[in-house]
Design a protein around this motif. Structure first.
Motif, short mmCIF file in Angstrom:
data_model
loop_
_atom_site.label_atom_id
_atom_site.label_comp_id
_atom_site.label_asym_id
_atom_site.label_seq_id
_atom_site.Cartn_x
_atom_site.Cartn_y
_atom_site.Cartn_z
N VAL A 166 0.83 -1.21 0.00
CA VAL A 166 0.00 0.00 0.00
C VAL A 166 0.87 1.26 0.00
O VAL A 166 1.80 1.37 0.79
CB VAL A 166 -0.93 0.04 1.23
CG1 VAL A 166 -1.79 1.30 1.21
CG2 VAL A 166 -1.82 -1.19 1.28
N VAL A 167 0.54 2.18 -0.89
CA VAL A 167 1.13 3.52 -0.88
C VAL A 167 0.02 4.49 -0.50
O VAL A 167 -1.05 4.46 -1.10
CB VAL A 167 1.65 3.93 -2.28
CG1 VAL A 167 2.27 5.33 -2.25
CG2 VAL A 167 2.66 2.92 -2.83
N ALA A 168 0.27 5.34 0.50
CA ALA A 168 -0.68 6.40 0.82
C ALA A 168 -0.29 7.65 0.05
O ALA A 168 0.85 8.11 0.15
CB ALA A 168 -0.68 6.68 2.32
N GLU A 169 -1.21 8.19 -0.73
CA GLU A 169 -0.95 9.39 -1.53
C GLU A 169 -1.37 10.64 -0.76
O GLU A 169 -2.24 10.59 0.10
CB GLU A 169 -1.78 9.39 -2.82
CG GLU A 169 -1.55 8.24 -3.76
CD GLU A 169 -2.21 8.53 -5.11
OE1 GLU A 169 -3.39 8.20 -5.27
OE2 GLU A 169 -1.53 9.10 -5.98
N GLY A 170 -0.77 11.75 -1.11
CA GLY A 170 -1.23 13.04 -0.57
C GLY A 170 -0.93 13.26 0.90
O GLY A 170 -1.70 13.91 1.60
N VAL A 171 0.20 12.72 1.36
CA VAL A 171 0.59 12.94 2.76
C VAL A 171 1.17 14.35 2.89
O VAL A 171 2.19 14.66 2.29
CB VAL A 171 1.65 11.89 3.19
CG1 VAL A 171 2.10 12.15 4.63
CG2 VAL A 171 1.08 10.49 3.05
N GLU A 172 0.46 15.18 3.63
CA GLU A 172 0.86 16.59 3.70
C GLU A 172 1.37 17.02 5.07
O GLU A 172 1.90 18.12 5.22
CB GLU A 172 -0.33 17.49 3.30
CG GLU A 172 -0.69 17.35 1.82
CD GLU A 172 -1.74 18.34 1.35
OE1 GLU A 172 -2.35 19.02 2.19
OE2 GLU A 172 -1.96 18.39 0.12
N THR A 173 1.18 16.16 6.09
CA THR A 173 1.63 16.57 7.43
C THR A 173 2.38 15.44 8.13
O THR A 173 2.22 14.26 7.80
CB THR A 173 0.43 16.94 8.34
OG1 THR A 173 -0.33 15.75 8.61
CG2 THR A 173 -0.47 17.98 7.70
N ALA A 174 3.17 15.84 9.13
CA ALA A 174 3.90 14.87 9.95
C ALA A 174 2.90 13.96 10.67
O ALA A 174 3.12 12.76 10.82
CB ALA A 174 4.78 15.59 10.96
N GLY A 175 1.78 14.54 11.09
CA GLY A 175 0.76 13.77 11.80
C GLY A 175 0.20 12.64 10.94
O GLY A 175 0.00 11.52 11.42
N GLN A 176 -0.05 12.95 9.67
CA GLN A 176 -0.57 11.91 8.76
C GLN A 176 0.45 10.79 8.60
O GLN A 176 0.09 9.61 8.61
CB GLN A 176 -0.91 12.52 7.40
CG GLN A 176 -2.16 13.39 7.43
CD GLN A 176 -2.25 14.31 6.21
OE1 GLN A 176 -1.34 14.40 5.39
NE2 GLN A 176 -3.38 15.01 6.11
#
Ligand code: C2E
Ligand code: MG
Ligand code: MG
Ligand code: MG
Length: 285
Positions: free
Chosen positions: A233-243
């Motif tokens: 799995v690749v998570a796309e659109g990671v914009e924050t450290a929290g994510q």
């Protein structure tokens, strides 16, 4: 019957439509010229192996360096390229340029993976498995370094042909990623019916994870389900450290997004990748 009061709609002549058609012809000519003059360029967005804390590869994202309009994003020209039948030529160029880039990284001792986007229009005849094999051989690239990103629409449009095409490219050893997972029908039956290697969770889920709705649970479920059928799995659109932290806790293997880096030029990529590796190796950074 043209209506009185010029500029109003009529059954036979609509100035707005005519202008749109004219603009389209103009744009099509521009695109043909762009293909001839090689105005297209691949940018590269790093994909990070979350547990290892380093860059594993990249996604190639096309841009058009228009002589007057500057850098044009794909959403503004890919649809027209598809409609005008130019996508096959462009797709073969993308394939070749991606393999050339992989060869360069290989020579520099960076054994990255690289994925390219394949549009439904290219399958099965625009991007024949034999052309993929030929590009890999021409650049001396192991097939496992290359991935093809497809979307669910491709699988629905012509199941038999799509299946045969997928099997043929996978027989070469090329990886297949299902892009934007969760935005379409997302039928779980694809995951059994089609040979796939990786799911890319659409950024809308990733970005909603922290907002207290169901997205968090959905991402957990998708990762668990993917695991159980042997998909990465690749998570796309990671914009924050929290994510990124949440994804790490969930056991999602790969992440991509502005928090790590925007898509960058080939020239900038090595430095950007090294910087990400350093950043992820530093706890609390
Ligand atoms: P995609 O394959 O889903 O690519 C991901 C898009 O999300 C890229 O947009 C990327 O720049 C953007 N993105 C990445 N991280 C983030 C983030 O953290 N936040 C936000 N808001 N966006 C992020 P881009 O480069 O504009 O490409 C748009 C689409 O154009 C791609 O979506 C893909 O479907 C298509 N495309 C790009 N290159 C090609 C190509 O060579 N051939 C074909 N057929 N389609 C392409
Ligand atoms: Mg993609
Ligand atoms: Mg995507
Ligand atoms: Mg997309």
């Amino acid at each position: 019957k043209a209506k009185a009061g010029g500029g109003q709609r009529s059954e036979f002549f609509d100035p707005a439509l005519a202008e749109a058609a004219e603009q389209r012809r103009h744009m099509e000519n521009d695109l043909r010229q762009a293909l001839r003059e090689q105005q297209f360029e691949l940018f590269f967005q790093p994909i990070v192996d979350i547990a290892a804390g380093r860059v594993a590869g990249a996604e190639a994202l096309i841009r058009w360096r228009h002589p007057e309009r500057g850098l044009v994003p794909p959403d503004r020209f890919i649809p027209l390229i598809e409609q005008s039948g130019l996508i096959d030529g462009l797709g073969l160029w993308v394939l070749d340029d991606a393999c050339r880039q992989l060869a360069e990284w290989q020579r520099a001792g960076r054994p990255h993976y690289l994925s390219i986007n394949v549009s439904g229009r290219q399958i099965p005849h625009g991007l024949p498995p034999a052309a993929v094999a030929e590009a890999l051989a021409r650049h001396g690239i192991p097939a496992s370094r290359l991935a093809l990103e497809i979307t669910e629409g491709i699988l629905l449009a012509n199941i038999g042909e799509a299946q045969a095409w997928l099997q043929a490219v996978q027989a070469l050893g090329v990886r297949v990623y299902l892009d934007d997972f969760g935005t379409g029908y997302s039928s779980l039956s694809y995951l059994n019916r089609f040979p796939l290697d990786t799911l890319k969770i659409d950024r809308s889920f990733v970005q909603d994870m922290a907002t207290g709705n169901n997205a968090h649970s959905l991402v957990i479920a998708i990762v668990a389900m993917a695991r159980s059928v042997g998909l990465q799995v690749v998570a796309e659109g990671v914009e924050t450290a929290g994510q990124l932290e949440i994804l790490s806790a969930i056991g999602c293997q790969y992440a991509q997004g502005y928090y790590l880096s925007r898509p960058v030029t080939a020239a900038d990529f090595p430095e950007v990748a090294s910087e990400i590796d350093r950043r992820l190796a530093t706890p609390g950074a």
